[in-house]
Design a protein around this motif. Structure first.
Motif, short mmCIF file in Angstrom:
data_model
loop_
_atom_site.label_atom_id
_atom_site.label_comp_id
_atom_site.label_asym_id
_atom_site.label_seq_id
_atom_site.Cartn_x
_atom_site.Cartn_y
_atom_site.Cartn_z
N GLU A 46 1.89 6.93 -6.66
CA GLU A 46 0.66 7.56 -7.19
C GLU A 46 0.18 8.91 -6.61
O GLU A 46 -0.83 9.17 -6.25
CB GLU A 46 -0.46 6.77 -7.16
N ALA A 47 1.35 9.59 -6.07
CA ALA A 47 1.12 11.07 -5.51
C ALA A 47 -0.08 12.01 -5.88
O ALA A 47 -0.74 12.41 -5.11
CB ALA A 47 2.46 11.65 -5.44
N ASP A 48 -0.15 11.87 -7.15
CA ASP A 48 -1.14 12.95 -7.89
C ASP A 48 -2.30 12.34 -7.50
O ASP A 48 -3.34 13.20 -6.97
CB ASP A 48 -0.86 12.73 -9.43
N LYS A 49 -2.77 10.99 -7.88
CA LYS A 49 -4.06 10.60 -7.50
C LYS A 49 -4.44 10.49 -6.12
O LYS A 49 -5.55 10.97 -5.44
CB LYS A 49 -3.96 9.04 -8.23
N VAL A 50 -3.40 10.31 -5.36
CA VAL A 50 -3.57 10.36 -3.69
C VAL A 50 -4.20 11.85 -3.40
O VAL A 50 -4.95 11.92 -2.58
CB VAL A 50 -2.32 10.32 -2.98
N GLN A 104 -4.63 -1.42 -7.74
CA GLN A 104 -3.04 -1.29 -7.92
C GLN A 104 -2.37 -2.39 -7.03
O GLN A 104 -1.34 -2.98 -7.25
CB GLN A 104 -2.51 0.18 -7.66
N VAL A 105 -2.83 -2.42 -5.81
CA VAL A 105 -2.32 -2.97 -4.73
C VAL A 105 -2.55 -4.46 -4.93
O VAL A 105 -1.26 -5.20 -4.70
CB VAL A 105 -2.85 -2.72 -3.34
N CYS A 162 0.73 -1.22 0.02
CA CYS A 162 -0.05 -0.27 -0.09
C CYS A 162 0.87 1.23 0.00
O CYS A 162 0.72 2.25 -0.62
CB CYS A 162 -0.91 -0.10 1.20
N GLU A 163 1.88 1.13 0.65
CA GLU A 163 2.94 2.33 1.01
C GLU A 163 3.40 2.64 -0.41
O GLU A 163 3.51 3.75 -0.97
CB GLU A 163 3.88 2.12 2.09
N GLN A 164 3.91 1.52 -1.04
CA GLN A 164 4.38 1.63 -2.33
C GLN A 164 3.60 2.54 -3.45
O GLN A 164 3.99 3.37 -4.14
CB GLN A 164 4.69 0.23 -3.11
N VAL A 165 2.36 2.04 -3.28
CA VAL A 165 1.27 2.43 -4.27
C VAL A 165 1.21 3.82 -3.82
O VAL A 165 1.03 4.71 -4.97
CB VAL A 165 0.01 1.65 -4.29
N ASP A 209 -13.60 10.45 -4.17
CA ASP A 209 -13.72 8.86 -3.33
C ASP A 209 -13.65 7.87 -4.40
O ASP A 209 -13.08 6.79 -4.01
CB ASP A 209 -14.99 8.95 -2.78
N LYS A 210 -14.11 8.15 -5.53
CA LYS A 210 -14.13 6.85 -6.40
C LYS A 210 -12.84 6.46 -6.81
O LYS A 210 -12.67 5.47 -7.18
CB LYS A 210 -14.59 7.40 -7.87
N LEU A 211 -11.84 6.94 -6.56
CA LEU A 211 -10.27 6.47 -6.65
C LEU A 211 -9.77 5.71 -5.90
O LEU A 211 -8.84 4.75 -6.12
CB LEU A 211 -9.29 7.65 -6.73
#
Lengths: 481, 486
Positions: free
Chosen positions: A435-439, A456-457, A428-431, A447-449
């Motif tokens: 994906e900093a932008d998406k985060v 991804q995980v 999870c931490e890797q993802v 929320d849908k993201l």
């Protein structure tokens, strides 16, 4: 409802002959097994030689009483056999030993499963014991007779004319067949002739009390034929009445190829059977003790199982009906249950995966699918989140083919889920890092993201991670700022 | 010795065979010689088993030599041709079974075979045991050894004549309405019909299943007792057969009748019976009294209905029992273009007139609309007749009557009048309806020298009483057996 159906009502009674599952014939020691080469299961008794005498097979009595009890009949403490006299080459003695004035079982009823649990009852007139005849085989230039079936034990189950539609007739037959199979009274095999049905059909204007003239329809070799033949016969009779014609009381044969019933020549059925008590056999005496003994040995019947499945297991009436039609399937389902918390999952599994496997393989249940203990173990893994439901389906399909156990198959296919929280947290931490932008977007309210992150995980963990733990960790990590 | 061996009683032969004064082969050969000598005149046999009989005799000889042989080992017997005999054709005196060879033995045949009895051949009868004179045989009538112009009685006429003419030491018959007792009386021998269910019926070609019963013919009551003991007893192949233990009937023959209460039914001394028959029976009753028995008049009020009830019940059962002779699996088949004609022709040509008459009568009695008035009513009469006997036996131990209203009649005399023929069984038929044991034994001769038969009737399973009383009478020397004319 068609105009005809609004105007007329059909009145249907069924006569079913079921072959009893005894090892030997009803009045001699010959094997009652189906399928042997012609005239290999014959002796002087079942081939009607001079001077021979019948000796009653007590096993047939027990089986008939078992069915009688299941159908809520009165069991006669004393009943007799009678001779039904007629000449036919497949009837070696010139008479059939049957029961007439005093059947073994009288009254009773069969409860039909209703779609919404609203059960209908079809009352029975009687269930009696009799012997089967042999079989004529017509070749182009001669006729041959196979006496293997001569003297095979039968019960004849006669219903009251309580049935109103072809569908109800089908439901009655399915229920009766299911009962005889649950009870081990008969194998209910229509194709081999061990479960045969004749229908008495008449129609009358709706609301009329008097019965119309009935016809007897024969030669129906499947439930589908029975329903079709009765539907045809009802329509034929209504058309006759509408045309102002009279209905003849007669026997008609169902012609499955043309989908019609045809009249049999009257000569063939205008019999005076001249029944009289069979002097070679003593009366059948059934003691209360015997009835009680048989009652205590009765297995649970489909109606009772249906009730239990809905009340105790929380299944729907439809699910309960599907699961109980065949005792084998129902037993299989119940064998899955120990150790499982979720009965619904088990029920769904049997109704979809197991039935599909059986249908696709075309083999009997016991051969088509793995032993219930193995499938139970598989479902337990789903319950424990050791594998996913999809993984279980894949494993099941493989097990059906290989015959291997659940553990071995799951291991072999590498289907075990990773529930190691540390490993999942790392992923999870890797993802999150990648994906900093998406985060940022997510945290801004998209929320849908969330599903994207889960995906991804899962991808990072080769699809084997426990989705529940992924959800928990991700929610925590994404919320934590 | 050897040429006269056929005249021995079974009891005498048993002794001589065991003491080695006579061999089983000599005995059998004596009977076969006698058969050859008298058969052309008597026609008591349908099939003579010359070779098989001698082979059986040789086997018996070996067993006798080893000692401890069963009672009937080496005893030559005639078998009514209604008993299925494995490998030996069994015709029932009918064209329809003219060439039928059963692949099985009747239970009693298997029992006698196991004892080492010798089967001389298959004795003549009325076709399917339907008749009282053995004139209804597809193989010609049997003649009475006491007067060749007279009938031997029936239906077991061949068995009775064979015993009377010393063609055998004993014989097997069947009795549905008098078929052992009437010919025994006509030929001057002993014949016993045991209680219904006492002897297995398996393998006995059925005439009327609820009435048919197996029984022996013999020259003496003792011989009848010896034979009956070997015949009687439970049989898993006959569910109507009694499981009661079988007594040693011979041991019951103590010659004692003191205190025996003999019932004399007033309905059995009817108008129209031959006066000499009544005279002989009354003399026998006085003889019993002189031996210490008492007589008491009893009543069997439903006797008048017995013949009517019998001819409905017996023919109803026969109509079903004879359905299996259809030309399909065995027996006579007359080919035809269609099934119905095959049945009609095979049965039409295969059965004789009396058999057809009874099939039609029985079919009628069972038909829709007639069942209650005929078959059911007859069954009710049967119950009343049984009750008559129960009530009579409350007052006596044994009932004594004539066996038949007349002595043997002339051949052809009653063939054109079936009802007259049926009346020959008027004194015997009730006993079958009630299922009781009945025995015929000689009690004198009429002016023409024809034997007169006494009938002793016991309560159910009262064979010992019947045999004891018969033996006591016989041993007292009341009647001397006269030689036959053959």
């Amino acid at each position: 409802m068609s105009a005809h159906e609004e105007k007329y009502e059909a009145v249907i009674g069924l006569e079913v002959h079921a072959q009893l599952l005894t090892a030997s014939k009803i009045f001699c020691g010959c094997s009652a097994q189906f399928g042997a080469p012609p005239n290999t299961h014959v002796c002087p008794v079942c081939s009607g030689m001079p001077g021979v005498l019948p000796v009653f097979n007590r096993k047939a009595l027990e089986l008939a009483i078992r069915l009688g009890l299941a159908a809520h009949c009165r069991i006669a403490p004393r009943s007799i056999f009678e001779r039904k006299n007629y000449f036919y080459p497949d009837l070696p003695k010139g008479y059939q030993i049957s029961q007439y004035q005093t059947p073994l079982c009288a009254g009773g009823y069969i409860e039909l499963p209703g779609e919404n649990g609203d059960a209908a009852r079809v009352r029975l007139v009687r269930i009696h014991l009799e012997e089967d005849a042999g079989k004529n085989i017509h070749a182009p230039d001669c006729s041959l007779i196979d006496f293997n079936r001569s003297g095979v034990p039968l019960v004849e189950i006669v219903s009251e004319p309580d049935i109103r539609t072809p569908q109800q007739a089908g439901a009655y037959l399915r229920e009766l067949r299911s009962m005889v199979r649950y009870l081990d009274v008969s194998d209910g095999n229509m194709e081999e002739g061990s479960f045969r049905c004749d229908a008495n059909v008449s129609v009358r204007p709706r609301g009329a009390a008097a019965l119309g003239v009935k016809t007897e329809v024969k030669n129906m070799n499947s439930f589908r034929h029975v329903e079709h033949a009765i539907a045809y016969e009802i329509e034929r009779q209504i058309e006759l009445l509408e045309a102002g014609e009279r209905i003849m009381q007669e026997t008609r044969l169902w012609d499955p190829d043309r989908g019609v019933t045809r009249s049999m020549r009257s000569k063939e059925y205008a019999h005076d059977y001249r029944y009289f008590p069979e002097p070679d056999l003593p009366p059948l005496i059934v003691t209360p003790d015997l009835v009680e003994q048989i009652r205590t040995e009765m297995p649970e019947l489909p109606a009772a199982r249906r009730a239990r499945y809905t009340a105790e297991l929380g299944l729907t009436p439809y699910e309960a009906d599907v699961l109980t039609q065949e005792r084998e399937l129902s037993d299989y389902f119940e064998a899955l249950l120990p150790g499982l918390d979720n009965r619904k999952t088990a029920a769904n599994w049997v109704m979809t995966e197991v039935l599909r496997a059986v249908n696709e393989s075309g083999r009997p249940l016991a051969e088509a699918v793995p032993a219930p203990a193995e499938v139970g173990a598989l479902l337990k893994m789903v319950e424990d989140a050791a594998i996913s439901l999809n993984a279980a389906k894949a494993a099941f399909a493989a097990m059906c083919k290989s015959g291997k156990g659940a553990q071995a198959t799951v291991a072999e296919l590498g289907l075990l889920q990773v529930s190691d929280e540390a490993a999942i947290t790392a992923a999870c931490e890797q993802v999150i890092a990648a994906e900093a932008d998406k985060v940022a977007e997510y945290r801004a309210g998209r929320d849908k993201l969330f599903g994207f992150f889960v995906g991804q995980v899962m991808k990072a963990m080769g699809g084997k991670a426990n989705p529940k733990i992924i959800n928990e960790v991700l929610r925590r990590k994404l919320a934590a700022n | 010795m050897t040429t006269d061996a056929c005249k021995l009683t079974i009891a005498q032969a048993q002794h001589l065979l065991r003491s080695r004064e006579l061999s089983a082969t000599e005995l059998t050969r004596a009977c076969l010689d006698r058969i050859s000598a008298v058969e052309p005149r008597l026609n008591a046999f349908i099939t003579i088993c010359h070779e098989q009989a001698l082979a059986q005799a040789r086997d018996a000889e070996r067993r006798l030599a080893q000692g401890d042989a069963p009672a009937l080992c080496g005893i030559p017997l005639a078998i009514k041709d209604i008993y299925a005999t494995r490998g030996v054709r069994t015709t029932c005196a009918s064209k329809i079974l003219e060439n039928f060879v059963p692949p099985y033995d009747a239970t009693v045949i298997a029992r006698l075979r196991a004892e080492g009895a010798v089967f001389l051949g298959k004795a003549n009868l009325d076709e399917f045991a339907m008749g009282s004179s053995t004139e209804n045989s597809a193989f010609g009538p049997t003649r009475n050894p006491c007067d060749l112009q007279r009938v031997a009685g029936g239906s077991s006429g061949g068995s009775a004549a064979a015993v009377a003419a010393d063609e055998c030491l004993g014989a097997l018959g069947t009795d549905t309405g008098g078929s052992i007792r009437e010919p025994a009386a006509f030929c001057g021998v002993v014949g016993i019909k045991p209680t219904y269910s006492r002897v297995s019926r398996f393998g006995i070609i059925a005439y009327a299943s609820s009435l048919d019963q197996v029984g022996p013919f013999a020259k003496t009551v003792r011989d009848a007792a010896i034979l009956l003991r070997s015949l009687a007893g439970a049989d898993p192949a006959d569910s109507t057969c009694s499981t009661r233990p079988v007594p040693d009937y011979e041991r019951a023959l103590n010659g004692e009748v003191k205190g025996l209460r003999i019932g004399v039914p007033k309905e059995y001394f009817v108008e129209g019976m031959q006066p000499e028959v009544e005279g002989a029976v009354r003399a026998a009753l006085r003889h019993y009294e002189s031996m210490g028995a008492t007589t008491v008049e009893v009543s069997l009020p439903h006797t008048d209905y017995a013949i009517a009830a019998y001819y409905l019940i017996a023919t109803a059962e026969a109509s079903a029992n004879l359905e299996r002779y259809d030309g399909i699996r065995y027996g006579l088949r007359v080919e035809a273009d269609n099934l119905t004609d095959l049945y009609r022709r095979s049965r039409g040509r295969g059965f004789g007139a009396e058999v057809k008459r009874r099939i039609m009568l029985g079919t009628f009695a069972l038909s829709t609309g007639y069942y209650d008035a005929y078959y059911l009513k007859a069954q009710k009469v049967r119950t009343l007749i049984k009750r008559d006997f129960d009530q009579a036996f409350a007052r006596c131990d044994l009932i004594v009557t004539p066996t038949a209203p007349t002595t043997a009649f002339r051949l052809g005399e009653k063939m054109s009048d079936p009802l007259q023929m049926y009346l020959s069984d008027i004194f015997t038929i009730s006993v079958n309806l009630a299922g009781l044991p009945g025995m015929a034994l000689p009690c004198g001769y009429d002016r023409q020298g024809m034997p007169i038969g006494l009938q002793l009737i016991g309560p159910a399973f009262g064979e010992e009483t019947v045999l004891r009383a018969g033996d006591a009478y016989e041993r007292s020397g009341a009647v001397t057996r006269r030689p036959t004319v053959v």
